[in-house]
Write a protein that holds these residues in place. Structure first.
Motif, PDB file in Angstrom:
ATOM      1  N   LEU A 144     -79.098  -7.916 -47.061  1.00 13.47           N
ATOM      2  CA  LEU A 144     -77.579  -7.941 -47.285  1.00 13.47           C
ATOM      3  C   LEU A 144     -76.759  -9.043 -46.461  1.00 13.47           C
ATOM      4  N   GLU A 145     -76.222  -9.724 -46.777  1.00 10.41           N
ATOM      5  CA  GLU A 145     -75.402 -10.615 -45.777  1.00 10.41           C
ATOM      6  C   GLU A 145     -74.112 -10.701 -46.764  1.00 10.41           C
ATOM      7  N   GLN A 146     -72.881 -11.174 -45.841  1.00  9.21           N
ATOM      8  CA  GLN A 146     -71.728 -11.553 -46.308  1.00  9.21           C
ATOM      9  C   GLN A 146     -71.420 -12.970 -46.200  1.00  9.21           C
ATOM     10  N   VAL A 147     -71.288 -13.643 -47.335  1.00 13.11           N
ATOM     11  CA  VAL A 147     -70.908 -15.035 -47.560  1.00 13.11           C
ATOM     12  C   VAL A 147     -69.533 -15.276 -47.830  1.00 13.11           C
ATOM     13  N   MET A 148     -68.926 -16.738 -47.703  1.00 10.21           N
ATOM     14  CA  MET A 148     -67.805 -17.071 -47.931  1.00 10.21           C
ATOM     15  C   MET A 148     -67.962 -17.648 -49.462  1.00 10.21           C
ATOM     16  N   VAL A 149     -67.301 -17.276 -50.398  1.00 10.81           N
ATOM     17  CA  VAL A 149     -67.395 -17.960 -51.810  1.00 10.81           C
ATOM     18  C   VAL A 149     -66.534 -18.805 -52.040  1.00 10.81           C
ATOM     19  N   ARG A 150     -66.326 -20.077 -52.550  1.00 15.68           N
ATOM     20  CA  ARG A 150     -65.436 -20.903 -52.644  1.00 15.68           C
ATOM     21  C   ARG A 150     -64.216 -21.126 -51.724  1.00 15.68           C
ATOM     22  N   GLY A 151     -64.893 -20.763 -50.292  1.00 10.47           N
ATOM     23  CA  GLY A 151     -64.143 -20.931 -49.166  1.00 10.47           C
ATOM     24  C   GLY A 151     -63.035 -20.067 -48.757  1.00 10.47           C
ATOM     25  N   GLN A 152     -62.960 -18.730 -49.864  1.00 10.85           N
ATOM     26  CA  GLN A 152     -61.648 -18.056 -49.902  1.00 10.85           C
ATOM     27  C   GLN A 152     -62.224 -16.621 -49.768  1.00 10.85           C
ATOM     28  N   THR A 153     -63.117 -16.020 -50.544  1.00 10.47           N
ATOM     29  CA  THR A 153     -63.531 -14.625 -50.798  1.00 10.47           C
ATOM     30  C   THR A 153     -64.826 -14.142 -50.009  1.00 10.47           C
ATOM     31  N   LEU A 154     -64.911 -13.275 -49.364  1.00 11.19           N
ATOM     32  CA  LEU A 154     -66.195 -12.705 -49.009  1.00 11.19           C
ATOM     33  C   LEU A 154     -66.846 -11.956 -49.983  1.00 11.19           C
ATOM     34  N   GLU A 155     -68.116 -12.171 -50.072  1.00 12.21           N
ATOM     35  CA  GLU A 155     -68.848 -11.661 -51.200  1.00 12.21           C
ATOM     36  C   GLU A 155     -70.334 -11.328 -50.643  1.00 12.21           C
ATOM     37  N   ASN A 156     -70.681  -9.995 -50.969  1.00 10.16           N
ATOM     38  CA  ASN A 156     -72.140  -9.730 -50.495  1.00 10.16           C
ATOM     39  C   ASN A 156     -73.039 -10.222 -51.607  1.00 10.16           C
ATOM     40  N   LYS A 157     -74.393 -10.359 -50.700  1.00 11.85           N
ATOM     41  CA  LYS A 157     -75.275 -11.325 -51.410  1.00 11.85           C
ATOM     42  C   LYS A 157     -76.617 -10.845 -50.796  1.00 11.85           C
ATOM     43  N   ILE A 158     -77.812 -11.050 -51.628  1.00 13.84           N
ATOM     44  CA  ILE A 158     -78.918 -10.633 -51.356  1.00 13.84           C
ATOM     45  C   ILE A 158     -79.851 -11.643 -51.883  1.00 13.84           C
ATOM     46  N   GLU A 159     -80.847 -12.211 -51.505  1.00 14.91           N
ATOM     47  CA  GLU A 159     -81.831 -13.272 -52.080  1.00 14.91           C
ATOM     48  C   GLU A 159     -83.177 -12.799 -51.805  1.00 14.91           C
ATOM     49  N   PHE A 160     -84.014 -13.056 -53.061  1.00 17.32           N
ATOM     50  CA  PHE A 160     -85.149 -12.816 -53.286  1.00 17.32           C
ATOM     51  C   PHE A 160     -86.062 -14.081 -53.630  1.00 17.32           C
ATOM     52  N   MET A 161     -87.249 -14.107 -53.398  1.00 17.06           N
ATOM     53  CA  MET A 161     -88.029 -15.229 -53.585  1.00 17.06           C
ATOM     54  C   MET A 161     -89.383 -14.432 -54.549  1.00 17.06           C
ATOM     55  N   LEU A 162     -89.324 -14.870 -55.929  1.00 16.32           N
ATOM     56  CA  LEU A 162     -90.371 -14.100 -56.541  1.00 16.32           C
ATOM     57  C   LEU A 162     -91.479 -15.262 -56.564  1.00 16.32           C
ATOM     58  N   GLU A 163     -92.763 -14.593 -56.819  1.00 18.59           N
ATOM     59  CA  GLU A 163     -93.957 -15.444 -57.179  1.00 18.59           C
ATOM     60  C   GLU A 163     -94.777 -15.123 -58.235  1.00 18.59           C
ATOM     61  N   ASN A 164     -95.129 -15.987 -59.116  1.00 18.51           N
ATOM     62  CA  ASN A 164     -95.812 -15.562 -60.222  1.00 18.51           C
ATOM     63  C   ASN A 164     -97.366 -15.921 -59.982  1.00 18.51           C
ATOM     64  N   ILE A 165     -98.451 -15.626 -60.900  1.00 20.49           N
ATOM     65  CA  ILE A 165     -99.638 -15.423 -60.715  1.00 20.49           C
ATOM     66  C   ILE A 165    -100.077 -17.072 -60.183  1.00 20.49           C
ATOM     67  N   ARG A 166     -99.587 -18.193 -60.674  1.00 21.65           N
ATOM     68  CA  ARG A 166     -99.779 -19.437 -60.614  1.00 21.65           C
ATOM     69  C   ARG A 166     -99.299 -20.043 -59.103  1.00 21.65           C
ATOM     70  N   GLY A 167     -98.595 -18.984 -58.606  1.00 20.24           N
ATOM     71  CA  GLY A 167     -98.147 -19.378 -57.427  1.00 20.24           C
ATOM     72  C   GLY A 167     -96.818 -20.063 -57.268  1.00 20.24           C
ATOM     73  N   GLU A 168     -96.215 -20.158 -58.389  1.00 21.20           N
ATOM     74  CA  GLU A 168     -94.892 -20.869 -58.691  1.00 21.20           C
ATOM     75  C   GLU A 168     -93.605 -19.952 -58.223  1.00 21.20           C
ATOM     76  N   GLU A 169     -92.733 -20.459 -57.485  1.00 26.24           N
ATOM     77  CA  GLU A 169     -91.638 -19.579 -56.868  1.00 26.24           C
ATOM     78  C   GLU A 169     -90.461 -19.582 -57.676  1.00 26.24           C
ATOM     79  N   LEU A 170     -89.614 -18.500 -57.846  1.00 30.93           N
ATOM     80  CA  LEU A 170     -88.294 -18.554 -58.417  1.00 30.93           C
ATOM     81  C   LEU A 170     -87.293 -17.544 -57.453  1.00 30.93           C
ATOM     82  N   ARG A 171     -86.297 -18.195 -57.299  1.00 34.01           N
ATOM     83  CA  ARG A 171     -85.181 -17.706 -56.377  1.00 34.01           C
ATOM     84  C   ARG A 171     -84.137 -16.830 -57.518  1.00 34.01           C
ATOM     85  N   ILE A 172     -84.014 -15.631 -56.799  1.00 32.05           N
ATOM     86  CA  ILE A 172     -83.144 -14.571 -57.486  1.00 32.05           C
ATOM     87  C   ILE A 172     -82.097 -14.324 -56.783  1.00 32.05           C
TER      88      ILE A 172
END
Length: 283
Positions: free
Chosen positions: A148-176
């Motif tokens: 969890l971190e706080q980022v500036m969205v559209r230069g005006q509002t603070l918003e909470n955010k969490i990022e994940f990197m998922l991986e499937n069986i073929r080793g391909e990645e996906l950002r969530i």
């Protein structure tokens, strides 16, 4: 009388009774406040329909409807499924009003699966889901996490955010990415107590593009399930059983807001350092 199949439910109609399983339940929030109660009812003929209660009746239905349980819904109207965040591809939505009676029943036979997912392969996410009104569900091994971190969205509002990197069986990645209420609701501690590999089903996400790659963003309908008991998980468990895997920590975003202390520390220089700085480079 024959049980009513979900697939035969029409919009703008009244129905005396439906027997189904609540396979997904969530409370949509708006600015941290609960705004609607939602669930997906599924029958054993492959039909799925969303049911919604407005803010006023939310506490009533939230107390009655438990995810995974079977119910009889008595006396309900339907309306058109025009929702921006829709999880079931049905023309109709069940209108849960104070006079709609919901009672628990024994498990329906033949069996209705506990979960309702509409998984999409990573390779087809951009083509299938970007223009779709129906939200996307994905499954994968948790490869990396940015807490969890706080980022500036559209230069005006603070918003909470969490990022994940998922991986499937073929080793391909996906950002969530989880934003706002979803990010605040995520239980990071639960992750640390899970055995490796951590398989997560992310359900009810909107597909966007980030640097030319798909990025799944949370919506008011987003949920996540750790190691759900579904056939699709077995392949992952088998594949990653041979590989001891650690969850990596992702670096912070570039637009993360540093605390005042960190900002002071970051800009601190000794007088000697200042005297040696090029004034044209360091305004």
């Amino acid at each position: 009388t024959m049980a009513l199949p979900i697939k035969e439910i029409k919009k703008y109609n009244f129905y005396p009774s439906l027997r189904a399983r609540a396979c997904r339940v969530w409370i949509a929030k708006f600015n941290g406040q609960p705004s609607s109660f939602n669930c997906v009812f599924v029958d054993n003929q492959g039909g799925a329909i969303q049911a919604v209660a407005k803010t006023r009746d939310l506490p009533t239905f939230a107390a009655i409807v438990i995810e995974g349980n079977h119910y009889e819904i008595k006396g309900f109207y339907t309306y058109e499924n025009r929702a921006v965040n829709t999880v079931a591809a049905h023309d109709a939505v069940i209108d849960l009003k104070s006079n709609t009676k919901i009672t628990g029943i024994e498990a329906i036979t033949p069996f209705v699966p506990r979960y309702y997912f509409n998984f999409i392969d990573y390779a087809h996410i951009m083509t299938k889901s970007k223009s779709s009104r129906i939200l996307t569900d994905v499954l994968g091994r948790l490869k990396a996490l940015q807490p969890l971190e706080q980022v500036m969205v559209r230069g005006q509002t603070l918003e909470n955010k969490i990022e994940f990197m998922l991986e499937n069986i073929r080793g391909e990645e996906l950002r969530i990415t989880l934003w706002g209420d979803s990010a605040r609701d995520f239980d990071g501690l639960a992750l640390h107590n899970l055995p490796s590999p951590v398989i997560i089903a992310f359900a009810g996400f909107r597909v966007t593009e980030f640097k030319g790659k798909p990025n799944l963003n949370s919506t008011t309908a987003s949920l996540w399930y750790f190691n759900p008991d579904i056939p699709e998980c077995l392949a992952y468990k088998h594949f990653f059983a041979q590989l001891p895997v650690e969850i990596q920590q992702l670096p912070s975003s570039s637009n993360v807001v540093l605390s005042i202390k960190e900002q002071i520390k970051e800009n601190r220089r000794t007088i000697h350092e200042i005297l040696c700085m090029n004034p044209y480079e360091h305004k």
